[in-house]
Design a protein around this motif. Structure first.
Motif, short mmCIF file in Angstrom:
data_model
loop_
_atom_site.label_atom_id
_atom_site.label_comp_id
_atom_site.label_asym_id
_atom_site.label_seq_id
_atom_site.Cartn_x
_atom_site.Cartn_y
_atom_site.Cartn_z
N TYR A 175 94.79 102.09 -82.76
CA TYR A 175 94.56 103.22 -81.12
C TYR A 175 94.39 104.75 -81.37
N ILE A 176 94.00 105.51 -80.48
CA ILE A 176 94.36 107.13 -81.21
C ILE A 176 94.58 107.81 -79.13
N TYR A 177 96.43 108.07 -79.49
CA TYR A 177 96.26 108.09 -78.47
C TYR A 177 96.71 109.94 -78.14
N ILE A 178 96.19 109.98 -77.21
CA ILE A 178 96.07 112.01 -76.81
C ILE A 178 97.31 112.13 -75.67
N VAL A 179 98.10 112.95 -76.23
CA VAL A 179 99.01 113.09 -75.50
C VAL A 179 98.90 114.78 -74.97
N THR A 180 98.99 114.32 -73.13
CA THR A 180 98.14 115.63 -72.91
C THR A 180 100.00 116.25 -70.99
N ASP A 181 99.73 116.72 -70.71
CA ASP A 181 100.26 117.40 -69.44
C ASP A 181 99.56 117.19 -67.91
N GLY A 182 98.76 116.05 -67.91
CA GLY A 182 98.37 115.86 -66.26
C GLY A 182 97.09 116.00 -66.62
N GLN A 183 96.50 116.32 -67.69
CA GLN A 183 95.10 116.47 -67.51
C GLN A 183 94.34 115.30 -68.61
N LYS A 184 93.40 115.24 -68.69
CA LYS A 184 92.09 114.58 -68.96
C LYS A 184 90.99 115.48 -70.11
N PRO A 185 90.58 114.87 -71.09
CA PRO A 185 89.70 115.54 -71.97
C PRO A 185 88.46 115.13 -70.76
N GLN A 186 87.74 115.35 -70.58
CA GLN A 186 86.48 115.53 -69.68
C GLN A 186 85.05 114.34 -70.19
N LEU A 187 84.41 114.37 -71.10
CA LEU A 187 83.93 113.65 -71.40
C LEU A 187 84.47 112.65 -72.00
N ILE A 188 86.77 112.33 -72.54
CA ILE A 188 86.96 111.52 -73.31
C ILE A 188 86.13 110.23 -72.84
N ASP A 189 85.67 109.53 -71.88
CA ASP A 189 85.90 108.08 -70.91
C ASP A 189 84.08 107.75 -72.26
N ASP A 190 83.42 108.99 -71.70
CA ASP A 190 81.91 108.52 -72.53
C ASP A 190 81.89 108.17 -73.89
N PHE A 191 83.26 108.32 -74.77
CA PHE A 191 82.96 107.31 -76.45
C PHE A 191 82.63 105.74 -75.63
N ALA A 192 83.56 105.09 -74.94
CA ALA A 192 84.06 103.39 -74.81
C ALA A 192 82.41 103.89 -73.70
N LYS A 193 81.60 104.38 -72.43
CA LYS A 193 80.86 104.09 -71.86
C LYS A 193 79.73 103.82 -72.40
N GLN A 194 79.24 104.56 -73.31
CA GLN A 194 78.52 104.48 -74.25
C GLN A 194 77.92 103.80 -75.46
N GLY A 195 79.65 103.02 -75.87
CA GLY A 195 79.67 101.77 -76.69
C GLY A 195 79.91 102.92 -78.11
N ILE A 196 80.11 103.76 -78.02
CA ILE A 196 80.77 104.38 -79.43
C ILE A 196 82.09 104.30 -80.12
N CYS A 197 83.10 103.60 -79.46
CA CYS A 197 84.47 103.31 -79.87
C CYS A 197 84.56 101.47 -78.07
N ALA A 198 85.41 100.50 -78.78
CA ALA A 198 85.72 100.11 -77.38
C ALA A 198 86.67 100.84 -76.54
N GLU A 199 86.73 100.21 -74.96
CA GLU A 199 87.16 100.89 -74.06
C GLU A 199 89.08 101.19 -74.56
N ASP A 200 89.37 100.07 -74.84
CA ASP A 200 90.58 100.43 -75.29
C ASP A 200 91.41 101.34 -76.32
N LYS A 201 89.64 101.95 -77.16
CA LYS A 201 90.57 102.90 -78.14
C LYS A 201 91.16 103.94 -77.86
#
Length: 333
Positions: free
Chosen positions: A68-94
């Motif tokens: 797994y890749i854990y991204i440690v943030t402060d109440g944030q989320k990289p804007q395009l981060i969900d696209d990795f899974a949506k576009q089939g680049i990685c598993a949904e829970d990666k």
């Protein structure tokens, strides 16, 4: 740790979007009440210029043993981060977002924090994290394919670096602290000072200096040491911004490993390291250098428009098959 457990290695990335208005406002509010060193509050320290996406793309492309890749943030989320899974680049829970509130569970009184060293000191508190994990800053990336042997030699953890004596740095620190008493200007929290202090508190008169690589971390060793020394932990995480009194928690863990004879020490290896625009051409060339395993893009926000675009184009071309499509469109790919 052996190759049989390869699939159990997680990667943790500390990330912040320093341009987020809410975070900027919160950071500014605390800066007004704290006499922090200029290096600790510089805006470039909190800048984000898509490096996180190159980092993640490099892991998916080059690190097959990452669980797994854990991204440690402060109440944030990289804007395009969900696209990795949506576009089939990685598993949904990666890719998993971990908030500071989770890693500071039980230590909430020390939040908010804008301090990498405080955050690194609490990574062991990520729920479900593998016993060994790889830690990276968001501006790091894998430049070439990685193997488990890059991080483990038989059962020993591999640490790349070199020995340095404490004495000269200690003398410099004392001198700067004496100047601080006269001027009131805080001592800059230099990376080497924090590494030296991490060895000194363990009674060592030299330290094994590390550089801008992904680092393997023994979660339980770091956790157990901090929990056995609660005053050290509380002192370490009390600072909202980096402070010269703090140790480097990654090198603290390294020195504990060295004292236990559980470390395989190796000399420094090359890094594809972009520090300023004078190094742009070499950096782009070294993206294809098979002998350079790791890369780091520092202070990309300080580049002029032309070199910035050159770097962006080169990174997108290198990781095109592993990046969200909107990044490819933005770069004209």
């Amino acid at each position: 740790m052996t190759a049989a457990g390869e699939e159990q290695i997680d990667i943790v990335i500390a990330w912040v979007d320093g341009d987020d208005p809410q975070l900027k406002q919160k950071r500014a509010r605390y800066q007004k009440t704290i006499n922090a060193a200029s290096d600790a509050v510089s805006s470039t320290r909190f800048a984000s210029n898509d490096e996180i996406y190159y980092n993640i793309a490099s892991i998916i492309k080059y690190v097959p043993f990452c669980r797994y890749i854990y991204i440690v943030t402060d109440g944030q989320k990289p804007q395009l981060i969900d696209d990795f899974a949506k576009q089939g680049i990685c598993a949904e829970d990666k890719i998993r977002i971990v908030d500071h509130k989770e890693i500071f569970a039980g230590y909430e009184q020390f939040l908010p924090t804008f301090n990498t060293r405080s955050i690194e000191s609490m990574l062991w508190n990520i729920s479900g994290l593998s016993d060994y994990f790889i830690y990276m800053n968001d501006d790091f990336f894998f430049n070439q394919p990685a193997a488990i042997s890059d991080f483990f030699d038989a059962d020993n953890m591999v640490i790349y670096g070199h020995w340095r004596k404490n004495a000269l740095l200690q003398a410099k620190l004392k001198y700067r602290q004496s100047l601080q008493k006269l001027s009131g200007k805080p001592v800059q929290p230099k990376h080497t000072i924090a590494q030296m202090l991490s060895a000194k508190i363990l009674g060592m008169n030299q330290f094994f200096e590390i550089h801008h690589y992904p680092h393997i971390v023994d979660k339980n060793l770091l956790k157990d040491h901090f929990l056995r020394h609660p005053q050290l932990l509380n002192t370490q995480i009390q600072y909202k911004f980096r402070n010269v009194a703090q140790v480097n928690p990654i090198t603290l863990m390294n020195h504990l490993k060295i004292q236990q004879n559980d470390a395989c020490l190796k000399p420094p290896i090359p890094i594809n390291y972009l520090k300023n625009e004078n190094g742009v051409e070499d950096f782009i060339t070294n993206l294809h250098n098979e002998s350079i395993k790791y890369g780091c893009i520092q202070s990309m926000d300080l580049l002029e428009v032309s070199p910035y675009q050159h770097i962006t184009t080169a990174m997108v071309q290198k990781f095109a098959d592993y990046l969200p499509s909107s990044l490819l469109l933005d770069s004209g790919q």
